[in-house]
Motif scaffolding. Sequence first.
Motif, short mmCIF file in Angstrom:
data_model
loop_
_atom_site.label_atom_id
_atom_site.label_comp_id
_atom_site.label_asym_id
_atom_site.label_seq_id
_atom_site.Cartn_x
_atom_site.Cartn_y
_atom_site.Cartn_z
N SER B 189 0.92 -1.36 0.03
CA SER B 189 -0.06 -0.17 0.01
C SER B 189 0.75 1.25 -0.13
N LEU B 190 0.37 2.32 -0.70
CA LEU B 190 0.86 3.73 -0.43
C LEU B 190 0.34 4.21 0.74
N MET B 191 1.37 4.60 1.72
CA MET B 191 0.93 5.02 2.89
C MET B 191 1.75 6.46 3.32
N ILE B 192 0.93 7.29 4.16
CA ILE B 192 1.13 8.56 4.20
C ILE B 192 1.56 8.89 5.72
N GLY B 193 2.71 9.46 5.99
CA GLY B 193 2.79 9.53 7.54
C GLY B 193 3.06 10.75 7.93
N PRO B 194 3.87 11.22 9.19
CA PRO B 194 4.04 12.13 9.93
C PRO B 194 4.65 13.59 9.09
N GLY B 195 3.85 14.69 9.15
CA GLY B 195 4.30 15.76 8.24
C GLY B 195 3.56 16.10 7.17
N LEU B 196 2.80 15.05 6.62
CA LEU B 196 2.01 15.15 5.51
C LEU B 196 0.54 14.72 5.72
N LEU B 197 0.27 14.21 6.93
CA LEU B 197 -1.13 13.69 7.29
C LEU B 197 -2.50 14.64 6.72
N ASP B 198 -2.04 15.86 7.02
CA ASP B 198 -3.14 16.83 6.49
C ASP B 198 -3.44 16.90 4.92
#
Lengths: 158, 248
Positions: B189-198
């Motif tokens: 999966s493509l996942m998004i994390g800290p700093g970009l969550l918004d």
Amino acid sequence: MINDMNPRDIVGEFRETVLNLYGGMQRKVFYTGIETPYPDGKLIVSTTDPTGIITHVNQAFIDMSGYTEAELIGAPHSILRHPDMPSAAFKDLWDTVERGEKWQGFVKNLRKDGGYYWVKATVVPNIRKGVVVGYTSVRRKPSRTKVEECIALYPTLF
Amino acid sequence: MSFLFTVSPDFTPDHLSGWYIFNTWLQKQTGVAIHLEMYNGFNAQREAISQDKVNLIYANPYDAAMLVREKGFLPLAKPVGESDEAIIAVSASNPVSDAAELTPGIRLAFTDDPDVKMMGMIMLEPGDLDVGNMQSMPCDAYVQVAKHLLRGEADVGIFLAEAYDGLSEMIKKQLKILVRSQISVIHHSLMIGPGLLDKREQFQQCLLGMTGDEKGRGVLESLGFRAWEKVDDEEMEFMIDLMDTLTL
Ligand SMILES: Cc1cc2nc3c(=O)[nH]c(=O)nc-3n(C[C@H](O)[C@H](O)[C@H](O)COP(=O)(O)O)c2cc1C
């Protein structure tokens, strides 16, 4: 609720017995000596609510149990309870997962047609925002050696 | 400041340039500066994750659990129709026809792809085989696993199914599949994390819209994907619980 098994669904010669299930429920079951081998490469998956009522099954579960998805969803997981399985195994399962831990064991399951299949099962609690919302069980193909050990051990646990 | 994007080191090498093209496209669409960093193996990538350097990742299912539970990552999307499956293969001349017939002491070739190795080990269990009673032959790539089998240096190999299917016909003719997994719910999966969550929703919309324009379709093609499909939180949690039942 759980219904008695129906003799018309049974394939082959069978024996009958009454299981005493959790919460005072009783179920008449019919069982044969016919084993269905575990399908290679597949996983059998189900999810229950916190009380053990089935909420999700995959296709391998449907195929191996012989029930339809509609018959399984909403039924207690003891719909697969085989009379050769000692209650102690399931007590250990519930005690373990209720502590929030992972349980693993070998289980002989009863099919709708009275036959059976052995699995190596793992059950984990589904924790969402710190709360247990249900349990997931994934079964895989067991080793024959381990199954033979259980066939010798389980009758001594009654 | 630019964000850091990385891809699980088990991706097929043919798509290396595809990921750079994808990254360029993603930056143009979102207006966010993103640097793509390809790590040399799982250890280097895990080190970067543990130091909180990574903001966006195409993650294997094994790492997904850690990313969600320990690092606060959330899923964005998965490629449509792609699931991670494993194959157990032997040399075509090996008389064994069922994994349960394999015996302790055999030499096992595999790569450091963690979820493929896990699925492979599960398929070897019916023969009472485990890491403790096999000789390990770690390899850098699946082609090497195949070569070890062909040369008779290994008895059994674990392959990512996609990688096995991509081997040359000449190699495949000399190999034999004992088991192919059919799990279908384990996927990258493509996942998004800290700093970009918004920016999660914005990213998700860009990804899902890729098939809608010609450029986007070209980018997908260079990755070898048909389309991206949304992964919601509960689907990811379900996969993590499932992985949890398998890692024991
Ligand atoms: C996720 C999950 C999966 C289960 N899977 C099975 C199963 O495959 N077969 C089975 O007999 N019991 C299974 N059980 C245990 C049953 O809920 C039940 O405890 C057992 O069948 C014995 O019945 P009883 O508790 O009514 O005595 C499972 C429980 C959970 C939580």
